[in-house]
Design a protein around this motif. Structure first.
Motif, PDB file in Angstrom:
ATOM      1  N   LYS A  62       0.831  -1.204   0.000  1.00 12.55           N
ATOM      2  CA  LYS A  62       0.000   0.000   0.000  1.00 12.55           C
ATOM      3  C   LYS A  62       0.869   1.260   0.000  1.00 12.55           C
ATOM      4  O   LYS A  62       0.547   2.236  -0.655  1.00 12.55           O
ATOM      5  CB  LYS A  62      -0.943  -0.008   1.208  1.00 12.55           C
ATOM      6  N   THR A  63       1.975   1.197   0.757  1.00 11.29           N
ATOM      7  CA  THR A  63       2.892   2.330   0.809  1.00 11.29           C
ATOM      8  C   THR A  63       3.443   2.611  -0.578  1.00 11.29           C
ATOM      9  O   THR A  63       3.502   3.757  -1.023  1.00 11.29           O
ATOM     10  CB  THR A  63       4.051   2.030   1.779  1.00 11.29           C
ATOM     11  N   ARG A  64       3.831   1.542  -1.279  1.00 13.73           N
ATOM     12  CA  ARG A  64       4.397   1.707  -2.611  1.00 13.73           C
ATOM     13  C   ARG A  64       3.378   2.365  -3.541  1.00 13.73           C
ATOM     14  O   ARG A  64       3.674   3.302  -4.270  1.00 13.73           O
ATOM     15  CB  ARG A  64       4.840   0.352  -3.171  1.00 13.73           C
ATOM     16  N   ARG A  65       2.136   1.877  -3.483  1.00 11.26           N
ATOM     17  CA  ARG A  65       1.095   2.386  -4.366  1.00 11.26           C
ATOM     18  C   ARG A  65       0.783   3.857  -4.055  1.00 11.26           C
ATOM     19  O   ARG A  65       0.682   4.688  -4.954  1.00 11.26           O
ATOM     20  CB  ARG A  65      -0.162   1.530  -4.207  1.00 11.26           C
ATOM     21  N   LEU A  66       0.668   4.174  -2.764  1.00 10.79           N
ATOM     22  CA  LEU A  66       0.379   5.559  -2.373  1.00 10.79           C
ATOM     23  C   LEU A  66       1.512   6.497  -2.785  1.00 10.79           C
ATOM     24  O   LEU A  66       1.263   7.601  -3.275  1.00 10.79           O
ATOM     25  CB  LEU A  66       0.197   5.645  -0.857  1.00 10.79           C
TER      26      LEU A  66
ATOM     27  N   PRO B   1      -6.155   4.878   0.077  1.00 12.23           N
ATOM     28  CA  PRO B   1      -6.037   3.660  -0.728  1.00 12.23           C
ATOM     29  C   PRO B   1      -7.037   3.574  -1.886  1.00 12.23           C
ATOM     30  O   PRO B   1      -6.791   2.865  -2.851  1.00 12.23           O
ATOM     31  CB  PRO B   1      -6.279   2.528   0.286  1.00 12.23           C
ATOM     32  N   ASP B   2      -8.123   4.334  -1.822  1.00 16.10           N
ATOM     33  CA  ASP B   2      -9.110   4.245  -2.903  1.00 16.10           C
ATOM     34  C   ASP B   2      -8.853   5.214  -4.054  1.00 16.10           C
ATOM     35  O   ASP B   2      -9.524   5.145  -5.075  1.00 16.10           O
ATOM     36  CB  ASP B   2     -10.526   4.493  -2.356  1.00 16.10           C
ATOM     37  N   ASN B   3      -7.914   6.120  -3.894  1.00 14.52           N
ATOM     38  CA  ASN B   3      -7.646   7.075  -4.981  1.00 14.52           C
ATOM     39  C   ASN B   3      -7.051   6.350  -6.190  1.00 14.52           C
ATOM     40  O   ASN B   3      -6.356   5.352  -6.050  1.00 14.52           O
ATOM     41  CB  ASN B   3      -6.687   8.177  -4.511  1.00 14.52           C
ATOM     42  N   THR B   4      -7.363   6.881  -7.393  1.00 23.44           N
ATOM     43  CA  THR B   4      -6.891   6.247  -8.623  1.00 23.44           C
ATOM     44  C   THR B   4      -6.001   7.216  -9.413  1.00 23.44           C
ATOM     45  O   THR B   4      -6.036   8.423  -9.185  1.00 23.44           O
ATOM     46  CB  THR B   4      -8.084   5.877  -9.531  1.00 23.44           C
ATOM     47  N   GLN B   5      -5.280   6.634 -10.387  1.00 22.47           N
ATOM     48  CA  GLN B   5      -4.432   7.440 -11.281  1.00 22.47           C
ATOM     49  C   GLN B   5      -5.258   8.468 -12.032  1.00 22.47           C
ATOM     50  O   GLN B   5      -4.851   9.608 -12.222  1.00 22.47           O
ATOM     51  CB  GLN B   5      -3.783   6.521 -12.311  1.00 22.47           C
ATOM     52  N   GLU B   6      -6.443   8.018 -12.442  1.00 14.61           N
ATOM     53  CA  GLU B   6      -7.336   8.899 -13.196  1.00 14.61           C
ATOM     54  C   GLU B   6      -7.700  10.124 -12.349  1.00 14.61           C
ATOM     55  O   GLU B   6      -7.710  11.261 -12.849  1.00 14.61           O
ATOM     56  CB  GLU B   6      -8.589   8.086 -13.543  1.00 14.61           C
TER      57      GLU B   6
ATOM     58  N   ASP C 293       3.557  10.811  -5.945  1.00 14.34           N
ATOM     59  CA  ASP C 293       4.633  11.356  -6.768  1.00 14.34           C
ATOM     60  C   ASP C 293       4.144  11.701  -8.173  1.00 14.34           C
ATOM     61  O   ASP C 293       4.653  12.633  -8.803  1.00 14.34           O
ATOM     62  CB  ASP C 293       5.818  10.385  -6.789  1.00 14.34           C
ATOM     63  N   ARG C 294       3.148  10.979  -8.648  1.00  9.81           N
ATOM     64  CA  ARG C 294       2.550  11.298  -9.947  1.00  9.81           C
ATOM     65  C   ARG C 294       1.858  12.673  -9.874  1.00  9.81           C
ATOM     66  O   ARG C 294       1.983  13.488 -10.774  1.00  9.81           O
ATOM     67  CB  ARG C 294       1.522  10.208 -10.299  1.00  9.81           C
ATOM     68  N   LEU C 295       1.179  12.893  -8.762  1.00 12.50           N
ATOM     69  CA  LEU C 295       0.513  14.178  -8.553  1.00 12.50           C
ATOM     70  C   LEU C 295       1.561  15.299  -8.482  1.00 12.50           C
ATOM     71  O   LEU C 295       1.434  16.338  -9.132  1.00 12.50           O
ATOM     72  CB  LEU C 295      -0.307  14.128  -7.249  1.00 12.50           C
ATOM     73  N   HIS C 296       2.605  15.039  -7.701  1.00 18.07           N
ATOM     74  CA  HIS C 296       3.673  16.031  -7.533  1.00 18.07           C
ATOM     75  C   HIS C 296       4.317  16.364  -8.888  1.00 18.07           C
ATOM     76  O   HIS C 296       4.434  17.523  -9.269  1.00 18.07           O
ATOM     77  CB  HIS C 296       4.717  15.467  -6.553  1.00 18.07           C
ATOM     78  N   LYS C 297       4.701  15.324  -9.621  1.00 15.93           N
ATOM     79  CA  LYS C 297       5.379  15.521 -10.902  1.00 15.93           C
ATOM     80  C   LYS C 297       4.457  16.224 -11.897  1.00 15.93           C
ATOM     81  O   LYS C 297       4.867  17.157 -12.576  1.00 15.93           O
ATOM     82  CB  LYS C 297       5.837  14.160 -11.458  1.00 15.93           C
ATOM     83  N   GLY C 298       3.192  15.787 -11.927  1.00 19.42           N
ATOM     84  CA  GLY C 298       2.215  16.402 -12.837  1.00 19.42           C
ATOM     85  C   GLY C 298       2.132  17.901 -12.591  1.00 19.42           C
ATOM     86  O   GLY C 298       2.143  18.705 -13.527  1.00 19.42           O
ATOM     87  N   ILE C 299       2.075  18.275 -11.327  1.00 17.29           N
ATOM     88  CA  ILE C 299       1.964  19.694 -10.970  1.00 17.29           C
ATOM     89  C   ILE C 299       3.251  20.442 -11.310  1.00 17.29           C
ATOM     90  O   ILE C 299       3.226  21.504 -11.935  1.00 17.29           O
ATOM     91  CB  ILE C 299       1.607  19.842  -9.471  1.00 17.29           C
ATOM     92  N   MET C 300       4.396  19.866 -10.949  1.00 22.99           N
ATOM     93  CA  MET C 300       5.673  20.541 -11.200  1.00 22.99           C
ATOM     94  C   MET C 300       5.929  20.717 -12.693  1.00 22.99           C
ATOM     95  O   MET C 300       6.493  21.724 -13.122  1.00 22.99           O
ATOM     96  CB  MET C 300       6.846  19.767 -10.563  1.00 22.99           C
ATOM     97  N   ASP C 301       5.508  19.714 -13.495  1.00 25.12           N
ATOM     98  CA  ASP C 301       5.713  19.788 -14.948  1.00 25.12           C
ATOM     99  C   ASP C 301       4.863  20.880 -15.579  1.00 25.12           C
ATOM    100  O   ASP C 301       5.244  21.474 -16.584  1.00 25.12           O
ATOM    101  CB  ASP C 301       5.354  18.442 -15.604  1.00 25.12           C
ATOM    102  N   MET C 302       3.689  21.111 -15.014  1.00 25.51           N
ATOM    103  CA  MET C 302       2.714  21.976 -15.674  1.00 25.51           C
ATOM    104  C   MET C 302       2.595  23.374 -15.071  1.00 25.51           C
ATOM    105  O   MET C 302       2.056  24.267 -15.696  1.00 25.51           O
ATOM    106  CB  MET C 302       1.318  21.320 -15.640  1.00 25.51           C
ATOM    107  N   ILE C 303       3.045  23.534 -13.806  1.00 22.31           N
ATOM    108  CA  ILE C 303       2.848  24.825 -13.134  1.00 22.31           C
ATOM    109  C   ILE C 303       4.185  25.333 -12.593  1.00 22.31           C
ATOM    110  O   ILE C 303       4.908  24.584 -11.933  1.00 22.31           O
ATOM    111  CB  ILE C 303       1.820  24.694 -11.976  1.00 22.31           C
ATOM    112  N   ASP C 304       4.498  26.608 -12.865  1.00 20.05           N
ATOM    113  CA  ASP C 304       5.738  27.205 -12.352  1.00 20.05           C
ATOM    114  C   ASP C 304       5.550  27.695 -10.928  1.00 20.05           C
ATOM    115  O   ASP C 304       4.427  27.880 -10.477  1.00 20.05           O
ATOM    116  CB  ASP C 304       6.126  28.438 -13.191  1.00 20.05           C
TER     117      ASP C 304
END
Ligand SMILES: *Cc1c(COP(=O)(O)O)cnc(C)c1O
Length: 390
Positions: free
Chosen positions: A260-264, A356-361, A269-280
């Motif tokens: 679960k830790t790995r998945r979270l 744990p219920d949050n998804t990539q989408e 990190d996907r959220l973090h990277k998505g934001i950093m890539d798109m917002i200054d």
């Protein structure tokens, strides 16, 4: 509109298996756990099982677990209970500047009653330096209370090291493990904690139930007086359905914790990277690695966190500024202030806490919405146009 919940550090939905485990204790096994007839024995058995489960999960003896009416009560009990039991030996308490209000306000209450409290500072990541703990201890120090993981930024504190120092000096160590519980493995022997607070509703359990681990031999005064419940440590008819729910939630939370830790972590990190890539002009608050796997606290320069939050809410996305317990005030978060974050930048902070219920989408939708919202809000910000004109 599909809603997206990214505020799990405020509270979590009860797991369906938790609710299912609780229900029979409202209608079929409704006995009072203190009664000696079969109704009472059924309730007592359920309570013993829940206590065993929690004790087992944190490496404690069942007799060292006291159920409380939530995390706040566990924190109050630890501080006030030890303060009153040991006040003849000393009146000094050590805590930190980034504790939850349940600890900070208990400290302030004790300060009004003759106790002295040292609030240790933190570094820019929110970390407490064990050496500073060592230096703060005096002959009058009775207890050190430092959280295991911070609820706003997720930074994980070096509790085992601090506890080692406390033990050498014969000072009790309490840790508020409420946010860490279910997110990282917890073992009271490894942590060397003397007292440790837990809460049900942060781990997909019910609200209004918690527990305090009290190591055998620790002197503590009860502050609820009545019947002989919880071995005279906490009077009041036990909330059997809720504590059954807490036991179940703890059991479910501990199972496959690494996976679960790995998945979270991946989602966060996907959220973090998505934001950093798109917002200054976005800054991470909290430690880059010594951090809860589900927590992401970011400062967005040139915008108000409150406006971000409201605009996200219009899109059905729930996040938070600061913590649920301190929101409603417009002061910048005491945690970010203690970390030395610029107050203006701190006002532009958002906490995303995943479950744990949050998804990539959901994560991708959140990034898309944020990009649009931040851009729109910044267009309205005079500070931003000045900055970009330079
Ligand atoms: C939520 C929380 C509390 C309070 O627990 P309740 O069960 O809501 O009373 C205390 N400390 C921390 C770190 C928390 O996150």
């Amino acid at each position: 509109m599909k809603k997206i919940y990214l505020d799990h550090n405020a509270t979590t939905p009860a797991h369906p298996e938790v609710v299912e485990a609780m229900l029979p204790y409202y209608h079929t096994y409704y006995g009072n756990a203190s009664s000696i007839h079969c109704f009472g024995r059924d309730a007592r058995k359920a309570m013993d099982d829940a206590r065993d489960k929690i004790a087992d999960l944190i490496g404690a003896d069942p007799q060292e677990i006291v159920f409380t009416g939530g995390g706040t009560e566990a924190d109050n009990f630890a501080l006030k209970g030890v303060a009153w039991a040991t006040e003849k030996e000393g009146n000094h308490i050590i805590s930190s500047a980034i504790e939850h209000p349940a600890i900070l306000n208990s400290c302030q209450y004790l300060e009004k009653r003759g106790f002295e409290v040292t609030y240790l500072p933190v570094d820019k990541y929110g970390l407490i330096d064990p050496l500073q703990v060592k230096e703060a201890i005096t002959d009058k120090t009775i207890i050190i209370s430092i959280m295991l993981a911070n609820n706003e930024v997720g930074t994980i504190e070096p509790i085992a090291e601090i506890a080692e120092i406390a033990r050498e000096r014969g000072v009790y160590l309490h840790t508020d493990a409420i946010q860490a519980f279910g997110k990282i493995p917890i073992n009271v022997t490894e942590l060397k904690a003397d007292l440790l607070s837990l809460s049900g509703h942060k781990i997909n359990g019910p609200k209004g139930i918690g527990a305090l681990y009290i190591r055998k031999g620790i002197r503590i005064t009860s502050f609820l007086h009545g019947g002989h419940h919880e071995r005279n440590r906490r009077a009041g008819t036990e909330n059997v359905p809720a504590l059954v729910g807490l036991g179940k939630a703890a059991e479910l939370g501990a199972c496959r914790i690494e996976e679960k830790t790995r998945r979270l972590t991946e989602l966060r990190d996907r959220l973090h990277k998505g934001i950093m890539d798109m917002i200054d002009h976005v800054h991470l608050n909290g430690h880059p690695t010594l951090r809860l796997p589900n927590t992401l606290n970011l400062s967005f320069a040139f915008v108000e966190g409150e406006s971000l939050l409201l605009n996200l809410d219009l899109k059905g996305i729930a996040a938070s500024t600061g913590s649920a317990c301190t929101s409603g005030t417009l002061d910048p978060s005491h945690v970010l202030m203690a970390m030395g974050i610029d107050p203006v930048l701190a006002q532009g902070s958002l906490r995303f806490s995943l479950g744990p219920d949050n998804t990539q989408e959901e994560i991708d939708t959140t990034v898309e919405c944020l990009v649009e919202i931040v851009e729109r809000l910044r267009m309205l910000s005079p500070l931003y146009s000045e900055k970009t004109a330079n």
